[in-house]
Enzyme design. Structure first.
Site, short mmCIF file in Angstrom:
data_model
loop_
_atom_site.label_atom_id
_atom_site.label_comp_id
_atom_site.label_asym_id
_atom_site.label_seq_id
_atom_site.Cartn_x
_atom_site.Cartn_y
_atom_site.Cartn_z
N TYR B 282 -14.17 -4.08 9.06
CA TYR B 282 -13.93 -3.82 7.64
C TYR B 282 -15.15 -4.26 6.85
O TYR B 282 -15.59 -5.40 6.99
CB TYR B 282 -12.74 -4.65 7.13
N HIS B 290 -7.78 -0.01 5.46
CA HIS B 290 -8.02 0.26 6.86
C HIS B 290 -9.47 -0.08 7.19
O HIS B 290 -10.32 -0.07 6.31
CB HIS B 290 -7.75 1.73 7.17
N LYS B 321 -12.47 6.84 11.27
CA LYS B 321 -13.40 5.71 11.26
C LYS B 321 -14.74 6.20 11.81
O LYS B 321 -14.83 7.26 12.40
CB LYS B 321 -12.87 4.57 12.13
#
Lengths: 345, 345
Positions: B282, B290, B321
């Site tokens: 993160y 997320h 991602k």
């Protein structure tokens, strides 16, 4: 309530049976006394339901946790999973591989356990043969088998294991009269005849069109069509081809066994490269359908690393396919399949 | 138009330059004659734009393809990718690693190539060092670097490679005054002090709460907090801990270098087990966000298998991602990062 720690068991007398066993289904009753596993003891200690004494002295949670983790392999993993399941309303019994789990609303004495939970750390390897053994045990007892994998940050991932029968595909290859001529170009072959190229591709989804006249086949496709005498390669018989293919791809024989088994049962089998697996598999093939399975071939002495398992199942899940591992099953002469699916408990 | 095959080149005289080079940007002009690469020749032969003669005899597509694939390594891969790009409206030039690609609407003479295409078979391994070398080359020339991977069924997957700077996370650890006491339990540690447990978890998202009082830390988290003197483990210094951790997890040192680098730059770093990678990361951490990255640590002598790469990128893509590989970068003393992203060309 006072309990006594001796070796790997905690025993409690008096009200314990009625308070902890009858109401909470903790432990097991032996000679009128309650015996708790250390995992159960730690949880009841945390919940302040019991006090634990060792050699006459009361032990606190920290001390007990340290003692227990020295006495029981993977004690902390067991505790994490036990606590998780309890707090989500499941009753459990200890078992040699982890836990027996009772259905929500059920409990010992009322219902049978319906799930065998196999507890494992993400750092462990899980041999395929062990998996098969536990699957047989569970399926013979008509239970579901669920892996509870504890990762390094103590999160738990649950996977359900099932033996799978891969049958009933609707694209069973027929016989054909005259093999088509194919040429070997590096690690693929080309079917030069335009009609046959088109037939193989549009009817059975073999290969990929090089252009409107020619079809490229992968090694397993070529080997399969060669074995069925649908194609022939100039100057190269089946055995020579198999040797050639195995030289290019050391995994050829293993992949081929799953490929041919799936094709023989009428499935359409294509590469799963984009998903990082050997194959994607269609049970009922139409040009506008998606494949239903990802199949990865493993050897019978394979030991899964759990991150590897996690990756495969995660990908299958994200594209709404079922993850299947195929292995040479010498007992039955063909290929065995295990489905592994991510589940929420 | 008649062309002549000699060795690894096809030459054409007369109108070839104006017909094929000026209009279609095929080949290169040398001494007033057009020289075509075999891949270009095969494509023009398929399109019936040229005839190819070898030793005075006309060769058909099949014969030419067989000859060319014997002379040029991975000729068939080059042909597949060249044909694909051409037919989607891109002009290309041959290059040592594959192709230079011109932007849509652009062509040689009008615009510069903006992409270096690195052609590779799914069966090959791609060493990290080779990747870094090609990345440097491309970035120095201000080009994008794209891998074109041809799988066994001749499908092409494109991945873009970029060097990545992992900086600017907003959770930079401060100093603290007194280390908290932690205990080693198997392959994790437990922070016993409730206040510190809560601080570490809620402020920096270290570890996982065992319950409302205690915090479990993974090995890399423990090592990091030990090095920063935020925790101490009774009877165990940092060096002893590192040895202990490396014994439990042979990949500990490698993972730790990426972990500590990312934490130092203010990222929150958690296990990526559920995604089959080392970490999820993160940049700006809130409890409801997320993670933005998946990071996998590889050694500097790592050679990627392409199915492995495909799996990692596919997973990252499916969960929105960015897939990052981290490696020990001795030149700069820290960790280098490469981002690999699936793209449509």
């Amino acid at each position: 309530m006072k309990c006594e720690l001796r070796d790997n068991t905690i025993t409690a007398e008096g009200d314990a049976v009625s308070e902890l066993y009858d109401r909470g289904f903790y432990g097991r009753v032996k000679d009128g006394r309650l015996e708790l596993a250390l995992v159960e003891g730690a949880y009841l200690l945390y919940r302040k339901k019991i006090e634990i004494f060792s050699n006459g002295e009361s032990v606190d949670f920290k001390t007990f946790f340290e003692i227990a983790s020295k006495r029981i392999t993977d004690f902390e993993l067991g505790y994490i999973v036990f606590k998780d399941m309890r707090e989500r309303g499941y009753y459990t019994k200890m078992s040699p591989i982890g836990f027996r789990l009772y259905p929500r609303g059920g409990h010992p004495g009322k219902t049978a356990a319906h799930i065998f939970v196999y507890l494992i750390s993400e750092r462990s390897r899980l041999p395929l043969q062990r998996m098969i053994q536990e699957l047989n045990r569970a399926e013979n007892a008509r239970k579901r088998l669920i892996l509870a994998i504890v990762d390094e940050e103590s999160d738990i991932t649950f996977y359900e294991l099932k033996t799978s029968v891969m049958a009933g595909g609707d694209s069973k290859p027929d016989e054909i009269e005259t093999p088509a001529e194919a040429g070997l170009i590096g690690d693929r072959t080309i079917v030069w005849d335009p009609e046959m190229a088109d037939f193989l591709h549009s009817t059975y989804f073999f290969g990929k069109k090089l252009d409107e006249f020619r079809l490229q086949l992968s090694l397993v496709e070529s080997g399969y069509l060669l074995a069925r005498k649908w194609i022939e390669i100039e100057g190269m018989g089946l055995e020579a081809f198999d040797r050639y293919a195995a030289e290019i791809d050391p995994g050829y024989v293993l992949k081929y066994s799953a490929y041919s088994d799936l094709r023989d049962s009428g499935h359409v089998v294509k590469t799963g490269f984009k998903f990082g697996t050997h194959f994607r598999v269609y049970k009922k093939f139409r040009t506008d359908t998606h494949s239903e399975y990802l199949v990865h071939a493993v050897s019978s002495d394979h030991a899964f690393s759990l991150p590897e398992l996690s990756r495969a199942v995660r990908i299958a899940n994200s594209v709404h396919k079922r993850m299947i591992f195929g292995y040479p099953n010498c007992d039955r002469g063909r290929v065995g399949y295990i489905e592994i699916a991510w589940i929420r408990l």
